[in-house]
Design a protein around this motif. Structure first.
Motif, PDB file in Angstrom:
ATOM      1  N   LEU A 164       1.078  -1.353  -0.150  1.00 45.36           N
ATOM      2  CA  LEU A 164       0.072  -0.089  -0.032  1.00 45.36           C
ATOM      3  C   LEU A 164       1.264   0.956   0.207  1.00 45.36           C
ATOM      4  CD1 LEU A 164      -2.880  -1.133   2.517  1.00 45.36           C
ATOM      5  CD2 LEU A 164      -3.041  -1.097   0.096  1.00 45.36           C
ATOM      6  N   GLU A 165       1.866   1.585   0.751  1.00 44.81           N
ATOM      7  CA  GLU A 165       3.206   2.523   0.698  1.00 44.81           C
ATOM      8  C   GLU A 165       3.372   2.900  -0.429  1.00 44.81           C
ATOM      9  OE1 GLU A 165       6.252   4.113   3.167  1.00 44.81           O
ATOM     10  OE2 GLU A 165       6.003   2.315   3.932  1.00 44.81           O
ATOM     11  N   ALA A 166       4.405   1.192  -1.156  1.00 46.88           N
ATOM     12  CA  ALA A 166       5.008   1.594  -2.452  1.00 46.88           C
ATOM     13  C   ALA A 166       3.783   2.008  -3.415  1.00 46.88           C
ATOM     14  CB  ALA A 166       5.604  -0.067  -2.599  1.00 46.88           C
ATOM     15  N   HIS A 167       2.292   1.438  -3.571  1.00 45.14           N
ATOM     16  CA  HIS A 167       2.156   1.648  -4.753  1.00 45.14           C
ATOM     17  C   HIS A 167       0.659   2.461  -4.120  1.00 45.14           C
ATOM     18  CE1 HIS A 167       4.026  -1.468  -6.428  1.00 45.14           C
ATOM     19  NE2 HIS A 167       4.980  -2.187  -5.902  1.00 45.14           N
ATOM     20  N   PRO A 168       0.139   3.445  -4.407  1.00 47.12           N
ATOM     21  CA  PRO A 168      -0.845   3.728  -4.180  1.00 47.12           C
ATOM     22  C   PRO A 168      -2.015   4.461  -4.862  1.00 47.12           C
ATOM     23  CG  PRO A 168       0.916   5.094  -4.587  1.00 47.12           C
ATOM     24  CD  PRO A 168       1.670   4.229  -4.720  1.00 47.12           C
ATOM     25  N   ASP A 169      -1.626   3.468  -6.407  1.00 41.64           N
ATOM     26  CA  ASP A 169      -2.736   2.852  -6.799  1.00 41.64           C
ATOM     27  C   ASP A 169      -3.016   1.734  -7.169  1.00 41.64           C
ATOM     28  OD1 ASP A 169       0.124   2.264  -8.228  1.00 41.64           O
ATOM     29  OD2 ASP A 169      -0.565   2.808 -10.314  1.00 41.64           O
ATOM     30  N   ILE A 170      -3.356   0.792  -6.327  1.00 36.08           N
ATOM     31  CA  ILE A 170      -4.247  -0.406  -5.890  1.00 36.08           C
ATOM     32  C   ILE A 170      -5.031  -0.152  -6.447  1.00 36.08           C
ATOM     33  CG2 ILE A 170      -3.859  -2.129  -4.295  1.00 36.08           C
ATOM     34  CD1 ILE A 170      -1.115  -2.372  -4.217  1.00 36.08           C
ATOM     35  N   VAL A 171      -6.217  -0.958  -7.068  1.00 36.92           N
ATOM     36  CA  VAL A 171      -7.028  -0.799  -6.687  1.00 36.92           C
ATOM     37  C   VAL A 171      -8.193  -2.267  -6.089  1.00 36.92           C
ATOM     38  CG1 VAL A 171      -7.610   0.924  -8.132  1.00 36.92           C
ATOM     39  CG2 VAL A 171      -7.440  -1.437  -9.605  1.00 36.92           C
ATOM     40  N   GLY A 172      -7.155  -3.639  -6.120  1.00 40.78           N
ATOM     41  CA  GLY A 172      -7.642  -4.927  -5.905  1.00 40.78           C
ATOM     42  C   GLY A 172      -6.226  -5.344  -5.220  1.00 40.78           C
ATOM     43  N   ILE A 173      -7.426  -6.424  -4.390  1.00 42.77           N
ATOM     44  CA  ILE A 173      -6.206  -7.550  -3.464  1.00 42.77           C
ATOM     45  C   ILE A 173      -7.024  -8.597  -3.473  1.00 42.77           C
ATOM     46  CG2 ILE A 173      -5.012  -7.988  -1.485  1.00 42.77           C
ATOM     47  CD1 ILE A 173      -4.529  -5.655  -0.677  1.00 42.77           C
ATOM     48  N   TYR A 174      -5.954  -9.398  -4.404  1.00 41.00           N
ATOM     49  CA  TYR A 174      -6.535 -10.899  -4.375  1.00 41.00           C
ATOM     50  C   TYR A 174      -5.626 -11.855  -3.112  1.00 41.00           C
ATOM     51  CZ  TYR A 174      -8.123 -15.599  -6.480  1.00 41.00           C
ATOM     52  OH  TYR A 174      -8.317 -16.804  -6.106  1.00 41.00           O
ATOM     53  N   ASN A 175      -5.821 -12.607  -2.707  1.00 38.05           N
ATOM     54  CA  ASN A 175      -5.406 -13.162  -1.718  1.00 38.05           C
ATOM     55  C   ASN A 175      -5.695 -15.040  -1.905  1.00 38.05           C
ATOM     56  OD1 ASN A 175      -4.131 -14.617   0.438  1.00 38.05           O
ATOM     57  ND2 ASN A 175      -5.511 -14.214   1.636  1.00 38.05           N
ATOM     58  N   VAL A 176      -4.801 -15.598  -2.862  1.00 34.44           N
ATOM     59  CA  VAL A 176      -5.447 -16.624  -3.229  1.00 34.44           C
ATOM     60  C   VAL A 176      -4.812 -17.664  -2.187  1.00 34.44           C
ATOM     61  CG1 VAL A 176      -4.128 -16.059  -5.340  1.00 34.44           C
ATOM     62  CG2 VAL A 176      -2.857 -17.628  -3.662  1.00 34.44           C
ATOM     63  N   GLY A 177      -4.622 -17.135  -1.159  1.00 33.53           N
ATOM     64  CA  GLY A 177      -4.393 -18.495   0.135  1.00 33.53           C
ATOM     65  C   GLY A 177      -4.914 -18.244   0.985  1.00 33.53           C
ATOM     66  N   GLY A 178      -5.002 -18.444   2.310  1.00 38.33           N
ATOM     67  CA  GLY A 178      -5.788 -17.713   3.416  1.00 38.33           C
ATOM     68  C   GLY A 178      -5.350 -16.512   4.911  1.00 38.33           C
ATOM     69  N   ALA A 179      -5.665 -16.274   6.091  1.00 35.79           N
ATOM     70  CA  ALA A 179      -5.294 -15.820   6.522  1.00 35.79           C
ATOM     71  C   ALA A 179      -5.775 -14.423   6.121  1.00 35.79           C
ATOM     72  CB  ALA A 179      -4.005 -15.661   7.214  1.00 35.79           C
ATOM     73  N   SER A 180      -6.612 -14.280   5.759  1.00 36.84           N
ATOM     74  CA  SER A 180      -6.721 -12.762   4.792  1.00 36.84           C
ATOM     75  C   SER A 180      -7.048 -11.407   5.938  1.00 36.84           C
ATOM     76  CB  SER A 180      -8.012 -12.716   4.912  1.00 36.84           C
ATOM     77  OG  SER A 180      -8.491 -13.574   3.065  1.00 36.84           O
ATOM     78  N   ASP A 181      -7.096 -11.995   7.311  1.00 37.23           N
ATOM     79  CA  ASP A 181      -6.685 -11.111   8.259  1.00 37.23           C
ATOM     80  C   ASP A 181      -5.884 -10.525   8.155  1.00 37.23           C
ATOM     81  OD1 ASP A 181      -6.311 -13.333   9.143  1.00 37.23           O
ATOM     82  OD2 ASP A 181      -6.529 -13.415  11.145  1.00 37.23           O
ATOM     83  N   GLY A 182      -4.703 -10.948   8.024  1.00 36.17           N
ATOM     84  CA  GLY A 182      -3.935 -10.255   7.880  1.00 36.17           C
ATOM     85  C   GLY A 182      -4.308  -8.830   6.933  1.00 36.17           C
TER      86      GLY A 182
END
Length: 344
Positions: free
Chosen positions: A246-264
């Motif tokens: 998030l700090e390095a890429h202010p233009d992120i519009v989506g995140i896909y977590n292919v694994g688990g532990a999404s709470d982090g």
């Protein structure tokens, strides 16, 4: 049939029963995979030619418990922790002659998985586990199959081995589905999508990644994908990776977590106050992902039913006709969540 005082042997039983010597060996060593009618015919032939007596026949035809062991990765992945809990709950309710045990093993470690396969495979009839894509794991599977064990992979497959059955969703299709939802949800003319992975040791994660990349490139070329960034299904690693992204890429519009532990990941989004601006899709309906769907941190969760995985594994372990179709992919949004007691 006369044997001139010599003790009858397995080939003699096979000839009398009209089956192969391998089938006789499976019956005499109480291995699974033999139909009831064939088992009875082999045992009756063994009695008829004097290989065993009537008392032994009665014991062999009595109820036999199928021994099933589940091996699941240890870690902070809530879905796998919940699956282990659910396996133990369902084991207490399982009807019929079946004994089920479950054990945690070290995540992402092929040597630990191989040791567990060989250790628990010695006494179990069926081993159910999440496969790691590694040559030594493949070898251990093939050794167990040769020894007459039934091998079932769940969630992540190893199709190049001789395993009997895979129980899980079509992971390539899951990745494509995540990309389709995200592309439709992100109403932008350009932006970046971040991939968070657990480890490429699991084929499931590679297939989800490939599906996601393929459909994004084909249908949403104005969205570029960065990553994957491995978090090893650890909430703290996922949190730190997401903070850096998030700090390095202010233009992120989506995140896909292919694994688990999404709470982090969710924690990082909330702390940065970007949870409302970034489309977040992950896997595994658990109490934490359910909460994040309800508060808007997550937009969609792709999951697969632990109860269905368990019931189909037990059915295959006890000799029922195996259902070879992929497990149904379930997709949840905030508006179609099942009752809370249905979530692990």
């Amino acid at each position: 049939m006369v044997f001139d005082g010599k003790r009858p042997l397995i080939p003699d039983i096979a000839a009398m029963a009209g089956v192969s010597t391998a089938t006789v060996d499976r019956v005499l060593n109480r291995r699974p995979g033999v139909r009831e009618a064939t088992l009875r015919r082999v045992l009756e032939a063994a009695v008829h030619i004097g290989y065993m007596d009537e008392e032994e026949l009665s014991k062999r035809l009595g109820p036999r418990f199928a021994k099933v062991v589940f091996l699941l990765p240890r870690g902070t992945n809530p879905y796998l922790t919940g699956l282990n809990t659910r396996v133990r709950e369902l084991a207490d309710l399982s009807p019929g002659p079946v004994k089920v045990r479950s054990h945690f093993i070290e995540s992402f470690n092929p040597d630990a998985l191989v040791q567990a396969l060989r250790r628990y495979g010695r006494s179990a009839d069926t081993v159910v586990f999440m496969a790691i894509d590694h040559p030594r794991v493949r070898q251990a599977i093939d050794e167990l199959v040769m020894a007459g064990k039934r091998i079932i992979t769940i969630i992540s497959d190893l199709p190049s081995s001789n395993r009997h059955l895979y129980l899980g969703i079509d992971n390539f299709a899951a990745g494509r589905t995540a990309a389709q939802i995200m592309g439709r949800f992100c109403h932008v003319t350009s932006g970046k999508l971040a991939l968070i992975a657990a480890s490429r040791a699991y084929r499931a994660h590679m297939e989800r990644e490939m599906g996601f990349l393929a459909l994004t490139e084909a249908n949403f070329p104005y969205l570029s994908v960065i990553g994957p960034h491995e978090g090893h299904d650890n909430r703290d690693e996922n949190y730190q990776n997401t903070c850096r992204l998030l700090e390095a890429h202010p233009d992120i519009v989506g995140i896909y977590n292919v694994g688990g532990a999404s709470d982090g990941i969710g924690r990082a989004l909330r702390e940065s106050r970007r949870d409302a601006d970034i489309c977040f899709i992950g896997h595994g309906l658990t109490p934490d992902t359910r909460s994040m769907l309800l508060d808007g941190t997550m937009d969609a969760v792709i999951t697969q039913s632990p109860d269905l995985i368990y019931s189909r594994a037990i059915a295959a372990a006890t000799g029922e006709q195996a259902d070879m179709a992929p497990v149904a992919m379930e997709i949840y949004f905030s508006e179609n969540l099942p009752a809370a007691h249905h979530v692990m």
